[in-house]
Design a protein around this motif. Structure first.
Motif, PDB file in Angstrom:
ATOM      1  N   MET A   1       0.380 -37.786  74.426  1.00  0.00           N
ATOM      2  CA  MET A   1      -0.352 -38.489  75.490  1.00  0.00           C
ATOM      3  C   MET A   1       0.097 -39.947  75.557  1.00  0.00           C
ATOM      4  N   GLU A   2       0.368 -40.408  76.766  1.00  0.00           N
ATOM      5  CA  GLU A   2       0.757 -41.806  76.945  1.00  0.00           C
ATOM      6  C   GLU A   2      -0.441 -42.710  76.660  1.00  0.00           C
ATOM      7  N   LYS A   3      -0.158 -43.866  76.070  1.00  0.00           N
ATOM      8  CA  LYS A   3      -1.219 -44.820  75.771  1.00  0.00           C
ATOM      9  C   LYS A   3      -0.868 -46.187  76.336  1.00  0.00           C
ATOM     10  N   THR A   4      -1.881 -46.890  76.773  1.00  0.00           N
ATOM     11  CA  THR A   4      -1.731 -48.262  77.242  1.00  0.00           C
ATOM     12  C   THR A   4      -3.054 -48.980  76.990  1.00  0.00           C
ATOM     13  N   GLU A   5      -3.147 -50.223  77.421  1.00  0.00           N
ATOM     14  CA  GLU A   5      -4.404 -50.945  77.237  1.00  0.00           C
ATOM     15  C   GLU A   5      -5.256 -50.953  78.502  1.00  0.00           C
ATOM     16  N   VAL A   6      -4.616 -51.118  79.656  1.00  0.00           N
ATOM     17  CA  VAL A   6      -5.360 -51.128  80.925  1.00  0.00           C
ATOM     18  C   VAL A   6      -4.578 -50.330  81.961  1.00  0.00           C
ATOM     19  N   VAL A   7      -5.267 -49.429  82.643  1.00  0.00           N
ATOM     20  CA  VAL A   7      -4.712 -48.763  83.821  1.00  0.00           C
ATOM     21  C   VAL A   7      -5.282 -49.467  85.045  1.00  0.00           C
ATOM     22  N   VAL A   8      -4.406 -49.938  85.909  1.00  0.00           N
ATOM     23  CA  VAL A   8      -4.798 -50.574  87.163  1.00  0.00           C
ATOM     24  C   VAL A   8      -4.426 -49.633  88.290  1.00  0.00           C
ATOM     25  N   ALA A   9      -5.407 -49.188  89.056  1.00  0.00           N
ATOM     26  CA  ALA A   9      -5.177 -48.276  90.173  1.00  0.00           C
ATOM     27  C   ALA A   9      -5.138 -49.072  91.464  1.00  0.00           C
ATOM     28  N   GLY A  10      -3.997 -49.049  92.140  1.00  0.00           N
ATOM     29  CA  GLY A  10      -3.852 -49.766  93.406  1.00  0.00           C
ATOM     30  C   GLY A  10      -2.905 -50.936  93.266  1.00  0.00           C
ATOM     31  N   ALA A  11      -1.833 -50.930  94.069  1.00  0.00           N
ATOM     32  CA  ALA A  11      -0.792 -51.956  93.959  1.00  0.00           C
ATOM     33  C   ALA A  11      -0.753 -52.866  95.176  1.00  0.00           C
ATOM     34  N   GLY A  12      -1.934 -53.138  95.747  1.00  0.00           N
ATOM     35  CA  GLY A  12      -2.041 -54.175  96.761  1.00  0.00           C
ATOM     36  C   GLY A  12      -2.149 -55.536  96.087  1.00  0.00           C
ATOM     37  N   PRO A  13      -2.519 -56.575  96.830  1.00  0.00           N
ATOM     38  CA  PRO A  13      -2.599 -57.912  96.225  1.00  0.00           C
ATOM     39  C   PRO A  13      -3.552 -57.992  95.033  1.00  0.00           C
ATOM     40  N   THR A  14      -4.689 -57.287  95.109  1.00  0.00           N
ATOM     41  CA  THR A  14      -5.653 -57.349  94.003  1.00  0.00           C
ATOM     42  C   THR A  14      -5.082 -56.711  92.747  1.00  0.00           C
ATOM     43  N   GLY A  15      -4.564 -55.488  92.866  1.00  0.00           N
ATOM     44  CA  GLY A  15      -4.012 -54.812  91.703  1.00  0.00           C
ATOM     45  C   GLY A  15      -2.812 -55.523  91.124  1.00  0.00           C
ATOM     46  N   LEU A  16      -1.945 -56.039  91.996  1.00  0.00           N
ATOM     47  CA  LEU A  16      -0.772 -56.773  91.516  1.00  0.00           C
ATOM     48  C   LEU A  16      -1.190 -58.050  90.792  1.00  0.00           C
ATOM     49  N   MET A  17      -2.179 -58.765  91.356  1.00  0.00           N
ATOM     50  CA  MET A  17      -2.609 -60.006  90.712  1.00  0.00           C
ATOM     51  C   MET A  17      -3.270 -59.721  89.371  1.00  0.00           C
ATOM     52  N   LEU A  18      -4.032 -58.648  89.292  1.00  0.00           N
ATOM     53  CA  LEU A  18      -4.652 -58.286  88.018  1.00  0.00           C
ATOM     54  C   LEU A  18      -3.588 -57.918  86.989  1.00  0.00           C
ATOM     55  N   VAL A 134      -7.480 -41.319  81.501  1.00  0.00           N
ATOM     56  CA  VAL A 134      -7.327 -41.358  82.941  1.00  0.00           C
ATOM     57  C   VAL A 134      -6.346 -40.284  83.376  1.00  0.00           C
ATOM     58  N   GLU A 135      -6.785 -39.408  84.272  1.00  0.00           N
ATOM     59  CA  GLU A 135      -5.914 -38.374  84.819  1.00  0.00           C
ATOM     60  C   GLU A 135      -5.178 -38.916  86.043  1.00  0.00           C
ATOM     61  N   ILE A 136      -3.873 -38.808  86.024  1.00  0.00           N
ATOM     62  CA  ILE A 136      -3.025 -39.289  87.105  1.00  0.00           C
ATOM     63  C   ILE A 136      -2.359 -38.100  87.774  1.00  0.00           C
ATOM     64  N   THR A 140       4.400 -33.322  90.470  1.00  0.00           N
ATOM     65  CA  THR A 140       4.701 -32.317  89.441  1.00  0.00           C
ATOM     66  C   THR A 140       3.472 -31.950  88.613  1.00  0.00           C
ATOM     67  N   GLY A 141       2.282 -32.359  89.071  1.00  0.00           N
ATOM     68  CA  GLY A 141       1.059 -32.059  88.335  1.00  0.00           C
ATOM     69  C   GLY A 141       0.412 -33.307  87.769  1.00  0.00           C
ATOM     70  N   THR A 142      -0.620 -33.125  86.990  1.00  0.00           N
ATOM     71  CA  THR A 142      -1.361 -34.252  86.432  1.00  0.00           C
ATOM     72  C   THR A 142      -0.911 -34.555  85.012  1.00  0.00           C
ATOM     73  N   ARG A 143      -1.113 -35.814  84.656  1.00  0.00           N
ATOM     74  CA  ARG A 143      -0.876 -36.239  83.284  1.00  0.00           C
ATOM     75  C   ARG A 143      -2.005 -37.188  82.891  1.00  0.00           C
ATOM     76  N   THR A 144      -2.163 -37.381  81.601  1.00  0.00           N
ATOM     77  CA  THR A 144      -3.277 -38.188  81.104  1.00  0.00           C
ATOM     78  C   THR A 144      -2.758 -39.424  80.394  1.00  0.00           C
ATOM     79  N   ILE A 145      -3.404 -40.542  80.677  1.00  0.00           N
ATOM     80  CA  ILE A 145      -3.090 -41.803  80.017  1.00  0.00           C
ATOM     81  C   ILE A 145      -4.340 -42.270  79.281  1.00  0.00           C
ATOM     82  N   ARG A 146      -4.184 -42.563  78.010  1.00  0.00           N
ATOM     83  CA  ARG A 146      -5.283 -43.096  77.203  1.00  0.00           C
ATOM     84  C   ARG A 146      -5.224 -44.614  77.263  1.00  0.00           C
ATOM     85  N   ALA A 147      -6.348 -45.237  77.656  1.00  0.00           N
ATOM     86  CA  ALA A 147      -6.405 -46.691  77.797  1.00  0.00           C
ATOM     87  C   ALA A 147      -7.727 -47.218  77.264  1.00  0.00           C
ATOM     88  N   SER A 148      -7.813 -48.524  77.201  1.00  0.00           N
ATOM     89  CA  SER A 148      -9.087 -49.150  76.850  1.00  0.00           C
ATOM     90  C   SER A 148      -9.961 -49.350  78.075  1.00  0.00           C
TER      91      SER A 148
END
Length: 489
Positions: A1-18, A134-136, A140-148
């Motif tokens: 399972m992929e791991k990260t610290e934060v998943v940000v959904a949405g790559a508009g100005p808000t998501g990009l700035m975050l 988080v299910e993405i 090719t199907g869904t994958r899961t990312i573990r985040a804080s």
């Protein structure tokens, strides 16, 4: 399972700035978007003074400003508001398209080591005491990312908000706006806003050489949900209201929108947060939407970073909602007021004339203008100093390394204890903040308050707001402020 610290959904100005703020603090980020690719649609068209200050604090404004055009005035319900005497280095609106802002933010985020994963919508999540899975989705199907943490910056129809079952209260559309970015064979002389005629009003603004944004607002129709708008439809509606189409041709974007106004009942559900249009939608009156989202992101970004890296109470993350929810509610309120003020009819004509007379008074013009530009925001912060909770003025400073200004000190995105004119407060601040000694000779101007003497010391949050300040050599409250906002060493 992929791991990260934060998943940000949405790559508009808000998501990009975050994503930018998190990467600046060294936080691992996965930035996903359900779209197959960036559309290039121009969308929002203005950056206000407070957002320019924020971009300046991160070294982004120098990249954006040459691509936009300064406009000394904005408007409230199509009644002009002069910004030219506001206490900021940027007393104007920068007419720059959202697509340009996204391009520059995208480039900076990429430079910081994160790229957008397109065609990757959030389709589910499950959170527990230590993180969130988080299910993405994808081709090719869904994958899961573990985040804080997961942050939904995925627009007004936010999947994250719906999956979190967060209410989205407000009012339905009563009018519609239509816009087209076009070339004109017979352009008008200069920009104009909200000329009223019949059942609506119309506007024309040049954003780029040769390209104009035409807007028509109608109060006599509300399109069905999911309805489309063709260029011919737009031209017909514009001509009907304006009496001319200025010879419009070669459209590169046509869109319509309503004046529905809704806000999430909460901005946080455990490890899930909402920002930007996912948290609030409103009519684009006064050009506040992009600015509101970017400021949400900058408020949340440093708090998530400190929660992940520092020894700080979880209550710090609750301050994102307590600070930003009232700001969003105020924007919904003033955009509803502006929409009402633009309705047709003799009674509204009389109200507009009265409002125009009031706006001619500096106290009214500044009250409305500082609200539209967000220069007057004051968060609930302990302390009696007039700077407490307000954005720090971008004053000129002298340090042992030479001349600088406050915005340049904030480029790193770290909190700062700024000690001024020889005062040595907070010598035990530790590694939580950067301690900078400087001198300042000018009086400081605070929008909506007035001029104040140079303080002895100012504790500045990474988003440029003041967590604590002292007028004299008295550090009462400094230790508490350091612990509350930045934890312990």
């Amino acid at each position: 399972m992929e791991k990260t610290e934060v998943v940000v959904a949405g790559a508009g100005p808000t998501g990009l700035m975050l994503a930018h703020e998190l990467r600046l603090a060294g936080i691992d980020v996965v930035l996903v978007d359900g779209l197959a690719a960036r559309t290039g649609e121009s969308r929002a068209g203005g950056v206000h003074a407070r957002t320019m200050e924020i971009f300046d604090q991160r070294g982004l404004l120098a990249r954006l400003r040459p691509q936009g055009r300064r406009m000394q005035a904005g408007h409230f319900g199509a009644l002009p508001l002069d910004f030219s005497d506001f206490d900021t280095r940027h007393p104007y609106m920068l007419a720059v398209l959202q697509s340009v802002v996204e391009r520059e933010l995208d480039q900076r985020v990429t430079e910081l080591g994160t790229t957008v994963r397109w065609g990757a919508p959030v389709v589910g999540f499950a959170q527990d005491a230590t993180g969130i899975e988080v299910e993405i989705g994808g081709p090719t199907g869904t994958r899961t990312i573990r985040a804080s943490y997961l942050v939904g910056c995925d627009g007004g129809r936010s999947a994250v908000r719906k999956l979190a079952c967060l209410g989205f209260s407000g009012t339905d559309a009563t009018a519609t706006g239509m816009l087209a970015d076009v070339e004109l064979a017979d352009p008008p002389d200069g920009p104009f806003f909200g000329h009223r005629r019949g059942a609506g009003d119309y506007s024309a603004v040049q954003f780029e050489p040769g390209w104009y944004r035409l807007i028509v607002q109608r109060h006599d129709l509300v399109p069905a949900r999911g309805a489309t708008l063709s260029f011919d439809d737009f031209r017909t509606n514009y001509r009907e209201i304006a009496g001319t189409d200025f010879g419009m041709h070669s459209p590169r974007w046509v869109a319509h929108y309503g004046d529905a106004a809704r806000q999430a009942d909460r901005y946080r559900d455990g490890r899930v947060f909402l920002a930007g249009d996912a948290a609030h939608i409103h009519y684009p009156a006064g050009g506040q939407g992009l600015n509101l989202g970017v400021q949400d992101a900058v408020n949340l970004g440093w708090k998530l970073a400190i929660a992940l890296r520092g020894n700080v109470s979880d209550e710090l993350l609750d301050t994102y909602e307590s600070e930003r929810w009232p700001v969003g509610a105020r924007v919904l309120q003033n955009t509803r007021a502006q929409t009402a003020l633009q309705r047709p009819g003799p009674h509204m004509d009389a109200l507009r004339e009265t409002m125009g007379d009031l706006i001619d008074m500096d106290v009214v013009r500044q009250r409305l203008g500082l609200m539209i530009t967000a220069l007057d925001i004051r968060y609930d912060t302990k302390g009696e100093h007039p700077l407490a909770g307000r954005r720090v003025p971008d004053v000129d400073l002298s340090t042992e390394h030479g001349a600088t200004r406050v915005a340049e000190l904030l480029r790193t995105g770290r909190p700062i204890l700024l000690r001024l004119n020889g005062h040595q407060l907070g010598s035990a601040a530790g590694s939580r903040v950067d301690v900078i000694d400087a001198s300042s000779t000018q009086r400081w101007s605070v929008p909506g308050f007035g001029e104040i003497p140079v303080p002895a010391a100012v504790l500045i949050r990474p988003d440029g707001y003041v967590a604590w300040a002292a007028a004299h050599s008295d550090d009462t409250g400094l230790t508490e402020a350091l612990t509350t906002w930045f934890g312990t060493d």
